[in-house]
Design an enzyme around this catalytic site. Structure first.
Site, PDB file in Angstrom:
ATOM      1  N   ASP A  24     -30.126 -42.774 -14.400  1.00  0.00           N
ATOM      2  CA  ASP A  24     -31.439 -43.418 -14.408  1.00  0.00           C
ATOM      3  C   ASP A  24     -32.054 -43.430 -13.010  1.00  0.00           C
ATOM      4  O   ASP A  24     -31.337 -43.477 -12.006  1.00  0.00           O
ATOM      5  CB  ASP A  24     -31.260 -44.853 -14.926  1.00  0.00           C
ATOM      6  CG  ASP A  24     -32.561 -45.443 -15.418  1.00  0.00           C
ATOM      7  OD1 ASP A  24     -33.580 -44.726 -15.460  1.00  0.00           O
ATOM      8  OD2 ASP A  24     -32.567 -46.642 -15.755  1.00  0.00           O
ATOM      9  N   TRP A  29     -37.561 -42.338  -8.081  1.00  0.00           N
ATOM     10  CA  TRP A  29     -37.250 -41.504  -6.916  1.00  0.00           C
ATOM     11  C   TRP A  29     -38.467 -40.643  -6.573  1.00  0.00           C
ATOM     12  O   TRP A  29     -38.855 -40.527  -5.401  1.00  0.00           O
ATOM     13  CB  TRP A  29     -36.037 -40.616  -7.237  1.00  0.00           C
ATOM     14  CG  TRP A  29     -35.555 -39.760  -6.119  1.00  0.00           C
ATOM     15  CD1 TRP A  29     -34.619 -40.066  -5.192  1.00  0.00           C
ATOM     16  CD2 TRP A  29     -36.008 -38.416  -5.793  1.00  0.00           C
ATOM     17  NE1 TRP A  29     -34.435 -39.020  -4.318  1.00  0.00           N
ATOM     18  CE2 TRP A  29     -35.279 -37.997  -4.667  1.00  0.00           C
ATOM     19  CE3 TRP A  29     -36.947 -37.542  -6.352  1.00  0.00           C
ATOM     20  CZ2 TRP A  29     -35.462 -36.740  -4.083  1.00  0.00           C
ATOM     21  CZ3 TRP A  29     -37.129 -36.297  -5.769  1.00  0.00           C
ATOM     22  CH2 TRP A  29     -36.388 -35.911  -4.643  1.00  0.00           C
ATOM     23  N   ASN A  72     -36.565 -41.497 -25.764  1.00  0.00           N
ATOM     24  CA  ASN A  72     -37.332 -40.744 -24.755  1.00  0.00           C
ATOM     25  C   ASN A  72     -38.394 -39.826 -25.375  1.00  0.00           C
ATOM     26  O   ASN A  72     -39.313 -39.385 -24.691  1.00  0.00           O
ATOM     27  CB  ASN A  72     -36.409 -39.908 -23.862  1.00  0.00           C
ATOM     28  CG  ASN A  72     -35.632 -40.726 -22.860  1.00  0.00           C
ATOM     29  OD1 ASN A  72     -34.521 -40.381 -22.477  1.00  0.00           O
ATOM     30  ND2 ASN A  72     -36.208 -41.837 -22.414  1.00  0.00           N
ATOM     31  N   TRP A  73     -38.298 -39.583 -26.706  1.00  0.00           N
ATOM     32  CA  TRP A  73     -39.353 -38.767 -27.342  1.00  0.00           C
ATOM     33  C   TRP A  73     -40.708 -39.456 -27.228  1.00  0.00           C
ATOM     34  O   TRP A  73     -41.748 -38.828 -27.385  1.00  0.00           O
ATOM     35  CB  TRP A  73     -39.027 -38.521 -28.822  1.00  0.00           C
ATOM     36  CG  TRP A  73     -37.869 -37.603 -29.053  1.00  0.00           C
ATOM     37  CD1 TRP A  73     -36.657 -37.948 -29.566  1.00  0.00           C
ATOM     38  CD2 TRP A  73     -37.800 -36.185 -28.802  1.00  0.00           C
ATOM     39  NE1 TRP A  73     -35.838 -36.851 -29.642  1.00  0.00           N
ATOM     40  CE2 TRP A  73     -36.511 -35.752 -29.187  1.00  0.00           C
ATOM     41  CE3 TRP A  73     -38.692 -35.253 -28.285  1.00  0.00           C
ATOM     42  CZ2 TRP A  73     -36.097 -34.424 -29.070  1.00  0.00           C
ATOM     43  CZ3 TRP A  73     -38.287 -33.930 -28.163  1.00  0.00           C
ATOM     44  CH2 TRP A  73     -37.006 -33.530 -28.556  1.00  0.00           C
ATOM     45  N   ARG A 198     -28.329 -52.432 -18.251  1.00  0.00           N
ATOM     46  CA  ARG A 198     -28.390 -52.291 -19.707  1.00  0.00           C
ATOM     47  C   ARG A 198     -27.522 -51.105 -20.113  1.00  0.00           C
ATOM     48  O   ARG A 198     -27.282 -50.214 -19.307  1.00  0.00           O
ATOM     49  CB  ARG A 198     -29.833 -51.946 -20.159  1.00  0.00           C
ATOM     50  CG  ARG A 198     -30.821 -53.035 -20.074  1.00  0.00           C
ATOM     51  CD  ARG A 198     -32.136 -52.575 -20.708  1.00  0.00           C
ATOM     52  NE  ARG A 198     -32.783 -51.512 -19.942  1.00  0.00           N
ATOM     53  CZ  ARG A 198     -33.544 -51.699 -18.869  1.00  0.00           C
ATOM     54  NH1 ARG A 198     -33.749 -52.913 -18.410  1.00  0.00           N
ATOM     55  NH2 ARG A 198     -34.092 -50.681 -18.247  1.00  0.00           N
TER      56      ARG A 198
HETATM   57  C1  FPP Z   1     -33.934 -41.336 -16.432  1.00  0.00           C
HETATM   58  O1  FPP Z   1     -34.800 -41.502 -15.354  1.00  0.00           O
HETATM   59  C2  FPP Z   1     -33.705 -39.936 -16.646  1.00  0.00           C
HETATM   60  C3  FPP Z   1     -34.044 -39.250 -17.769  1.00  0.00           C
HETATM   61  C4  FPP Z   1     -34.709 -39.867 -18.935  1.00  0.00           C
HETATM   62  C5  FPP Z   1     -33.815 -37.818 -17.875  1.00  0.00           C
HETATM   63  C6  FPP Z   1     -32.553 -37.360 -17.219  1.00  0.00           C
HETATM   64  C7  FPP Z   1     -32.611 -35.922 -17.184  1.00  0.00           C
HETATM   65  C8  FPP Z   1     -32.069 -35.154 -16.225  1.00  0.00           C
HETATM   66  C9  FPP Z   1     -31.269 -35.634 -15.098  1.00  0.00           C
HETATM   67  C10 FPP Z   1     -32.319 -33.715 -16.295  1.00  0.00           C
HETATM   68  C11 FPP Z   1     -31.725 -32.977 -17.440  1.00  0.00           C
HETATM   69  C12 FPP Z   1     -30.261 -33.095 -17.570  1.00  0.00           C
HETATM   70  C13 FPP Z   1     -29.405 -32.071 -17.700  1.00  0.00           C
HETATM   71  C14 FPP Z   1     -28.029 -32.313 -18.171  1.00  0.00           C
HETATM   72  C15 FPP Z   1     -29.763 -30.698 -17.369  1.00  0.00           C
HETATM   73  P1  FPP Z   1     -36.221 -42.138 -15.611  1.00  0.00           P
HETATM   74  O2  FPP Z   1     -37.186 -41.026 -15.812  1.00  0.00           O
HETATM   75  O3  FPP Z   1     -36.158 -43.112 -16.734  1.00  0.00           O
HETATM   76  O4  FPP Z   1     -36.477 -42.840 -14.253  1.00  0.00           O
HETATM   77  P2  FPP Z   1     -37.290 -44.184 -13.981  1.00  0.00           P
HETATM   78  O5  FPP Z   1     -36.573 -45.276 -14.731  1.00  0.00           O
HETATM   79  O6  FPP Z   1     -37.194 -44.328 -12.512  1.00  0.00           O
HETATM   80  O7  FPP Z   1     -38.686 -43.955 -14.475  1.00  0.00           O
END
Ligand code: FPP
Length: 258
Positions: A24, A29, A72-73, A198
């Site tokens: 997460d 970032w 996430n969809w 969580r």
């Molecule tokens: C959570 O950060 C991250 C995700 C929902 C996507 C994770 C995906 C990757 C690391 C790339 C694909 C993976 C592989 C195995 C190739 P967030 O976007 O929820 O971050 P935030 O909470 O700071 O908004």
């Protein structure tokens, strides 16, 4: 050959066998750097490569990474498209390396929602690695534990209705054999980055006896040193599985596995 446990000062007998990670913080970032969210996911993929390689090197048996949840969809279309593009890129680029490194690859989750070309890339990699004997790398995609548990329940109902098992014979092993994670060792260690406390519908059944680690570092900053420091902390935890400290100490003296 390099002894990675020695290099990182880890006791190989006290390592977790199965680690699950909620990666997460990619969006935050990127926002901190005034970059689009996808830049955070891109950096996140670099960490996936780093942590996967390191896990294999130190002798972790199974690593399960939460890459995209059922929920996430609901994200904006361009972000979903961007993450799917990264997945495509990752599987194509890493295919050979994953096969050559003896990794056993699988995707857990409801893959029916993924686009056909991604499903094909996944299936190809799963088939090409099914005879491998090294680390299990599972990527949770379109995954939610409620969905996984419901799919397992339906499989069991089918088995009962077909007369393959009796209702009274259903136990935890039967149930686990119907989960997406069937065949993997029990989850020992759960990590979530970015300071969120969580479990977000990740491996709910499997978390029963896992040691939980929540870290403030955002996933794109989660480097080898950070990972190893958490693994080292895991080694220091006393896992009692309902027993007393004295019983655990006796088992350790007797070199028994539990
Ligand atoms: C959570 O950060 C991250 C995700 C929902 C996507 C994770 C995906 C990757 C690391 C790339 C694909 C993976 C592989 C195995 C190739 P967030 O976007 O929820 O971050 P935030 O909470 O700071 O908004």
């Amino acid at each position: 050959m390099i002894n990675y446990c020695e290099k990182w000062d880890l006791n190989p007998l006290l390592l977790p066998r199965h680690i699950g990670i909620i990666m997460d913080g990619n969006g935050r970032w990127a926002a901190k750097r005034h970059l689009p969210r996808i830049a955070g996911h891109r950096k996140g993929v670099e960490r996936v490569q780093e942590i996967t390689e390191l896990s294999g090197n130190i002798g972790i048996t199974a690593l399960t990474l939460f890459a995209f949840s059922d929920e996430n969809w609901r994200r904006p279309e361009d972000e979903v498209g961007g993450i799917m593009g990264l997945l495509r890129w990752y599987i194509r680029k890493e295919h050979k390396r994953i096969v050559d490194n003896n990794v056993q690859f699988r995707v857990i989750g409801d893959r029916r929602k993924l686009s056909m070309d991604i499903i094909e890339l996944i299936e190809e990699l799963e088939q090409d690695t099914e005879k491998n004997t090294g680390m299990h790398l599972s990527v949770a995609l379109s995954y939610g534990a409620h969905g996984e548990i419901l799919r397992a329940v339906k499989k069991i109902v089918d088995k009962v209705q077909e007369g393959n098992i009796f209702k009274d014979d259903i136990d935890a092993c039967t149930f686990e054999s119907c989960l997406d994670t069937q065949g993997l060792p029990p989850l020992d260690m759960f990590i979530r980055t970015s300071g969120e406390y969580r479990v977000s519908n990740f491996l709910l059944w499997q978390l029963a006896y896992a040691e939980l680690f929540f870290d403030d570092v955002l996933w794109p900053d989660f480097d080898s040193e950070k990972f190893i420091s958490l693994v080292r902390q895991f080694s220091l935890r006393e896992r009692r599985f309902g027993m007393t400290s004295e019983q655990i100490a006796q088992k350790i003296v007797a070199h028994k596995h539990y």
